[in-house]
Structures are given as structure tokens and as C-alpha cells.
Design an enzyme around this catalytic site. Structure first.
Site, PDB file in Angstrom:
ATOM      1  N   ARG B  49       0.841  -1.199   0.000  1.00 46.18           N
ATOM      2  CA  ARG B  49       0.000   0.000   0.000  1.00 46.18           C
ATOM      3  C   ARG B  49       0.880   1.254   0.000  1.00 46.18           C
ATOM      4  O   ARG B  49       0.608   2.242  -0.692  1.00 46.18           O
ATOM      5  CB  ARG B  49      -0.916  -0.009   1.228  1.00 46.18           C
ATOM      6  CG  ARG B  49      -2.069   0.971   1.125  1.00 46.18           C
ATOM      7  CD  ARG B  49      -2.720   1.224   2.476  1.00 46.18           C
ATOM      8  NE  ARG B  49      -1.691   1.534   3.480  1.00 46.18           N
ATOM      9  CZ  ARG B  49      -1.926   1.828   4.734  1.00 46.18           C
ATOM     10  NH1 ARG B  49      -3.166   1.836   5.179  1.00 46.18           N
ATOM     11  NH2 ARG B  49      -0.949   2.120   5.573  1.00 46.18           N
ATOM     12  N   LYS B 205      -5.064  16.661  24.330  1.00 50.03           N
ATOM     13  CA  LYS B 205      -4.774  17.929  23.644  1.00 50.03           C
ATOM     14  C   LYS B 205      -4.759  19.099  24.618  1.00 50.03           C
ATOM     15  O   LYS B 205      -3.893  19.976  24.538  1.00 50.03           O
ATOM     16  CB  LYS B 205      -5.800  18.160  22.535  1.00 50.03           C
ATOM     17  CG  LYS B 205      -5.670  17.143  21.388  1.00 50.03           C
ATOM     18  CD  LYS B 205      -6.905  17.169  20.493  1.00 50.03           C
ATOM     19  CE  LYS B 205      -6.808  16.159  19.357  1.00 50.03           C
ATOM     20  NZ  LYS B 205      -8.117  15.958  18.685  1.00 50.03           N
TER      21      LYS B 205
END
Lengths: 446, 446
Positions: B49, B205
Site C-alpha cells: 500500500r 490535547k
């Protein structure tokens, strides 16, 4: 290490804000920058007021050249404003090997290319985060944060005075003149508000953003600039009914199809559901469309002592970090390397592509709408929406006897502006069109 | 000059986006950076891939260590994700003297201090703009753009999946479970959505932003994290009636009065008129309050191949500019110089100060409201608004016979959370309170 030495030219609102922020947050700024930053010298014609602001530890002079001539000064902050003296002093500071920080958008939008070339030749930095959108770090976002992107367009509310006036006009249903007076009373508009309300200030700022976004020289003389002085309460109300708000936007757009760049400031209908349409009062916001990132928006205070000082001090910290570094390690002034600027032309307004809001005061007779839509169709302009309302709104002339005036509001799809101008001339010539046609550009911003 | 050589570990969604953006915009990026940037080597277990994505010009290997060991590689991009292998590889890349770019918030929120210390010791950069809020350059804004400010608080919609779910719940009046299934079908939520819906991703985050804002180490284990799985359509509707929207916010706040920092993720009522309350779908937005700049907001796509790639490539350009510079010229990883981090404690949730939305399902008897308000008053919690509605909304138990259940909605003013917990326990013990009390924190964000 000894703090980096800064000389300040002009200690008005922003200058005193800068002094205050640097003093108040000096410990925190040093923790970040790794070195202290000290305003060592201030030049202002009003030395008494300057002395009152900075106290005893700072040298105060009336002559800006004494700051530039001082070999101990590493960075000069220019906060005088205007084109003439400011330009001379900035060029002299560069020639003396000083780095320069300025908030002067007018200077950069008009003389930026000359100033940046001189700075590049001398190996010094000219930093100007404060010149656009005050405290919003939009210059840094455009030059660094979005550097992976081909910028497609930028649209910004970049003048707080006019956004305040437009917000008030909408909230209170008042016309421009009334609100301007209120804004002046509250200190949101200056005694001579021309630069703001005629769109010149926004034009300076969007000119700078355009150069950075597309890698072209600053060229304010090519910008198309319209202000908000002719806006009527009626059009704000009709726009609202159609799901739009009217904002004064600075817009710059890559137009690969026309081999050029659009650069313009004008009142603009924006869909009410867009975030930028909900930016109220004196706040600023800039939307940037990049090919990789998609839509991003940056919002904050575009003016005021400390918001602007926030940007000035950020520039001081950047320079403190990089002033001893190889100039190749610095971000180029206009985001692109100086030898990589292109001369992509700014398109004349006739070549700009937008959609339009039209308001026609027409006689209420059979066939009027048909004649108007025929003219639009003949010019390949397709219609998005039509609204018909009993007239007497707005400032149209009195209808002739026996005719009932009607307001006919048309939203068009996108068209080349030149074609719309031709259509407008033909519609205006119709005897059933009773007043000058109001036409306001509209952008979907998606 | 030869392009800077980049090795990519993991070529999934973001990796292939990064390859695409770098390839498509290489001319423009070189015009800005002054030097080409080239992905020369890719490591991915699925080499077939990987080869299909990058074509013939790029070396493809299955073993990430082959990239790290390659002396021609200047920068390693880690896009593998997770804590374990990613950490080992990042530490090995640093040890090998490579600069690192990563989008891995989990890794940095948990092991950031160790990683940054190793990078500092080795004199390399670890850049992570893509780790928070995808394409929005919020790390740059916090570390550089707002460097003049004492940051007061940050509140962000920093998880697109949950914001999409909340937007859908509000628009369509549906409960959480139904919308989650739809989000999974549309690809907005993963098959195992735990990290998103339980607030863990947002917690990572906000932990990173907290460290940068306040100059403290990253310490995710101290964050208080709640997700959106218990939210009911009824509360979204009641909030709306009171002028609020419910958003999953990551919040971090300087609390000088308590000598600490708040660090938390939870569903939050926000006034509907705030810009951030109008951030819909999978979009992200972060509000930053600084003492000089005031409120600023940053909006854009928080995930996706190219928006995230936009941030990765911006980091590559930063490193390309600065990799040969004296490390002193670089921005410190956590905004503050490594020896200037403080150990300001993260406050336990009981010490957090917020206001509250409460929904009590009560028996419709005289005196109920009085008993509840008495308890609140005894805990010094003052009431901002009360709304009473016929019950049968929500998921409360069936009322005892002869009692008509009523929904009692109370908005409080600010209080210390511990005090609210005590009051909640007392109110819950009242026989007239028929179901578990819903309590959701509320922030005015002004």
C-alpha cells in the site's frame, strides 16, 4: 545575558500599552524568550507625557534620530504612523542596522516593497504583526502556520470601527450617519474617521495579507476600495430577511483562471450562519482558505493599546530569538523568499467575480420584473432569489404620481463584475426604475 | 541546495495526506522555505500500500528503524500513533540526532516531558503542531503569537467526533446512542470510539496546551476527564431554552488564588451567543484569553488527511529553517525555556470553580423548590435562573403513584465544585427528588 535594548518612537496609545505589557509581564516573557527585553529609550515630541508614562529608568528624548543613532539600541519600534516621517525614520533605522517593529499598515501597504528590500540588503528584520488585525497573530499564521498551503482566498473583518458601526446599524435599525456620531462619542471612531469608514485602513491591511498569501509585492494602489458610508438601514434589514449580514470585508483571492489576484474592500453580504457573520462590535476576524487546511478563522481584538501591544511584543520576542541568527533562518518578510516574489497582476474590479444583492425601487406595474430579469438574462446573470416589498424604504426619490413604488430585491449568482455593471446601466435606464439601484456584493465564503 | 530529507513512519490517512500536500505544493513551499522538502523514505508494515501511495521515487521499507538508521535522513515524521512503539521510535530517532515531527497527542500528553528533555539534550527539535486541533496553527499561536501574554485560560472544542455528535443531537433532538451509530456510519466516529466519546483525546490535547500556556510539564494523569456518553437530548433542549449550547470543552485555567492550574474536559454549557457555541459539526475551535490581547479564537478542521498534513508540513518548514541554527534561536518545545518550567500543581476537580446546570426530577409538591434552594443557600451557592417544566423528559425513574414528576432546571452562579458535590448529595437524598440529578458545568467564557 543583558536584556535586548529597544528604542520606542512614539509613545501614544499603542506605545504606552507596549511599555505596560513589557513591564508587567517581563518575568513571563523572559521565561519564554530566554532573555530580557527592555525599552531603554523613548522618543516623543511630548517628552513630559512620555516621562510620566515610563518613569525614571528610561531615557526620554524628543528627537527620534537620537534613538536610531544610539549604538546600544538593538531594535527600533516605530509607532508614529503615517507615510512620511515614519518612512524616513524606518529607512534610517534599517540603514543604521537596527531591526524594526512597526504597526504601521499604511506605510507597509504603500512603501513595503522598498522597506523590505532595504531590510533584506542590510540583513535586518522588519516585523509587523501589529499592522494587521491588532492582537490576532494572523501574520504568523499566514507566513508560518499555513505555509504548506496554496492560499485560495482571504476574507477579513479587519477594521473594528466599521464593524462596530455595522453591528449597531443592524441591532438598532439606524442609518450610517446616526451611528457614526454615536461611535465617535464612544471613542470607537476618530474625529476624522475617513480612513476607517471609506475602507482605506482595511485596504492597507488586506494589501499586506495579499502579498503574504500569494507571494506578490505590496501594491495598495491596485486595490479596489469602497467604504460603508452609503449603506442604508433598509438594505441591512432586507439582507437579514434573506439570511445574510452585511460586513465590510477585505478580500483577496487567487484567480488562476484570469492569471491574476483579486484585491478589494467593500460592504459584503455574508450568509448569517457563517462564523464571521457573527463577529460583532469592534472585533476583527480573518478567514483563510487554504488548499490543504480548508477554512480556518482567526478572531480577536483588532485595535486598542494592549491587544496591539501583544503583537508588538511577540515581534520583539521573535527578533530577540533570531537577531543573531543567519538571515536564512528567518521567515521572509512577505512569507516568500525575496527572489521568489511573482508579479502576478492585481485584477481590475471589472474582472472580479462575485454575486450581487440588488435593490431596485420600481413602479408597481405589470411587466417590470420581466423587463429586469430579461436584462439580467441577456448578460448571462442568473438569479438566486427575489424578494418584493412595498416601497418607501430607503432613500429613493419620490415616485411619480399614480405609481406605487415597490422595492424589488434580487440576489444573483456569481458573475463577472463588468457584466453586472453593463446590466445595471441598462436596468437603471428603464423608466420604471425610480431611484438609483443599490448594488452590494455578496460572498458565500465556503 | 539539496532538498531536506524526510523519513515517514506510518503512511495511513495523515501520512498519505502529508505526501500528497508536499508533492502538490512543492514549488510554493520551496518559494517560502528557501529549500525543497522531500520525503525520501517511508516505513510501513504494509509496504505494498505504501508503494502504491508514494510511487517509485521513494524508498519503502517495513522496518521503521531502517529510516532512523539512514544517515541521509534529517527529519523523521512519526505518524504511527499510540504510546508504545511510537515512543520507542521517537526516542531512538532523537538519539540518532534526527529532528522529529509528530501528530501523536497521546504520546506527548503522557511522555512529553521525557521526550522533550531528550530532544533538548541532543539539540534536536520535536515539532507537534498537528497534535492539537489538526490544521489550526494553535501551537504556534500559543508559543509565539501570544508570547507577550500571561495566559489566563484556554477553552477548546478539540475533538471533532464529539462536536459532530453534539451538533447532531441538538439539530435532530436525538439521544447520544442513536447519533453515535450515525457518526460511525458516516466515518466521523471510529469503530471503537472510546478515546473520543470519553474525552480522552480532548484530554491529551488540552494537557499539551496547558503546559505551553502556563510553563508546566505535561501531566495528563492529573487531568479531570469526562465524556459525552451520559448526555441526554432533554438537557440539550433545556440548555437551548436558557440561551446555552452544550459543547465538550477542554479547559485549562490559571488559578492564582488557589496556587494552581485547572485542567479538565467535560460537557459544558456555553452562552449561545459566543462564537465557539456556534462551531458546528466536526470543526474545532480554541479560545485563548490573554491578559494583554483579551479573547482570541482559532477555528478550523481538527482532523482529516490534508488539514493535519498542513500542520505537519508547517513543522517541516520550521525545522528546515532552523535545523542548522543555534538551538537558542529555536522556540522552546513547551514555549518556556526548559529550565524555566514551574511545578505549579494541577488542582483536583473539587477545587475547580464553575457554575452549574442542574436538572432535578422532583415530585410536584409544595415546598420542593424551597427545600432545594435552602440546601444550595446553605452551601453558599447562589442561583442564576430557574426553569420548571412538566416532567416525563429524560431518563428518570417513574414517579411514585400520586406524584406528578416535574423537571426543575437550575442555573447556579460560580461555586467551588467540592461545595456543589456536597449540596448535590444532600439534594439527592431528599425523598421528593425522584431520579439522579443531572449536573453539567457551565462556563460564560467572557
Amino acid at each position: 545575558m543583558k536584556p535586548i535594548q529597544v528604542g520606542l518612537l512614539g509613545i501614544g496609545t499603542v506605545g504606552s500599552g507596549t511599555f505596560k505589557v513589557l513591564t508587567r509581564n517581563q518575568a513571563e516573557i523572559r521565561r519564554r524568550a530566554g532573555r530580557g527585553i527592555e525599552i531603554a529609550m523613548v522618543a516623543d515630541l511630548d517628552t513630559v507625557r512620555a516621562r510620566a508614562i515610563v518613569g525614571e529608568g528610561v531615557e526620554v528624548v524628543a528627537d527620534a534620530r537620537a534613538v536610531i543613532a544610539n549604538p546600544a539600541i538593538d531594535i527600533v519600534i516605530e509607532l508614529i504612523g503615517g507615510y512620511t516621517i515614519a518612512k524616513t525614520l524606518v529607512m534610517e533605522a534599517i540603514a543604521a542596522g537596527k531591526h524594526v517593529v512597526t504597526a504601521n499598515k499604511a506605510l507597509l501597504a504603500v512603501h513595503g516593497s522598498e522597506i523590505f528590500a532595504a531590510a533584506h540588503a542590510k540583513g535586518v528584520m522588519v516585523a509587523f504583526e501589529a499592522a494587521v488585525a491588532g492582537g490576532i497573530p494572523i501574520i504568523k499564521a499566514l507566513r508560518e502556520g499555513l505555509t504548506a498551503n496554496r492560499i485560495e482566498w482571504i476574507a477579513g473583518i479587519i477594521n473594528g470601527t466599521t464593524n462596530f458601526i455595522l453591528s449597531e446599524m443592524r441591532d438598532k435599525g439606524l442609518d450610517f450617519g446616526v451611528v457614526l456620531k454615536e461611535a465617535q462619542r464612544l471613542g470607537y471612531a476618530e474625529a476624522d474617521p475617513t480612513f476607517d469608514i471609506e475602507g482605506v485602513d482595511a485596504g492597507h491591511k488586506v494589501t499586506i495579507m495579499s502579498a503574504i498569501a500569494f507571494g506578490v509585492p505590496v501594491q495598495f494602489d491596485k486595490a479596489h476600495v469602497e467604504g460603508i458610508t452609503k449603506l442604508q438601514a433598509a438594505d441591512i434589514r432586507y439582507a437579514e430577511q434573506l439570511g445574510y449580514r452585511i460586513k465590510l470585508l477585505g478580500i483577496t483571492k487567487r484567480r488562476d483562471d484570469a492569471g491574476g489576484i483579486e484585491l478589494r474592500v467593500h460592504p459584503t453580504l455574508v450568509p448569517a450562519k457563517r462564523l464571521i457573520a457573527n463577529v460583532e462590535g469592534a472585533m476583527n476576524a480573518v478567514v483563510v482558505q487554504g488548499d490543504a487546511v480548508g477554512t480556518t478563522l482567526y478572531y480577536g481584538k483588532g485595535a486598542g493599546a494592549e491587544p496591539t501591544a501583544s503583537a508588538v511584543v511577540a515581534d520583539l520576542v521573535d527578533i530577540t530569538r533570531l537577531h543573531t541568527a543567519d538571515p536564512d533562518h528567518r521567515v521572509p518578510h512577505l512569507a516568500f523568499q525575496p527572489d521568489e516574489l511573482h508579479d502576478t497582476p492585481i485584477l481590475p474590479i471589472a474582472q472580479v467575480i462575485t454575486s450581487f444583492y440588488l435593490r431596485l425601487q420600481v413602479a408597481d406595474q405589470t411587466g417590470v420584473l420581466s423587463r429586469i430579469t430579461t436584462i439580467l438574462a441577456e448578460h448571462d446573470i442568473s438569479i438566486d432569489a427575489v424578494l418584493q416589498r412595498p416601497g418607501a424604504e430607503g432613500a429613493g426619490q419620490v415616485a411619480a404620481e399614480g405609481e406605487k413604488p415597490t422595492d424589488l430585491i434580487i440576489l444573483t449568482h456569481e458573475t463577472v463584475e463588468g457584466r453586472m455593471r453593463e446590466a445595471l446601466a441598462k436596468m437603471q435606464a428603464l423608466p420604471t426604475v425610480l431611484a438609483p439601484i443599490v448594488n452590494i456584493r455578496k460572498e458565500e465564503l465556503n
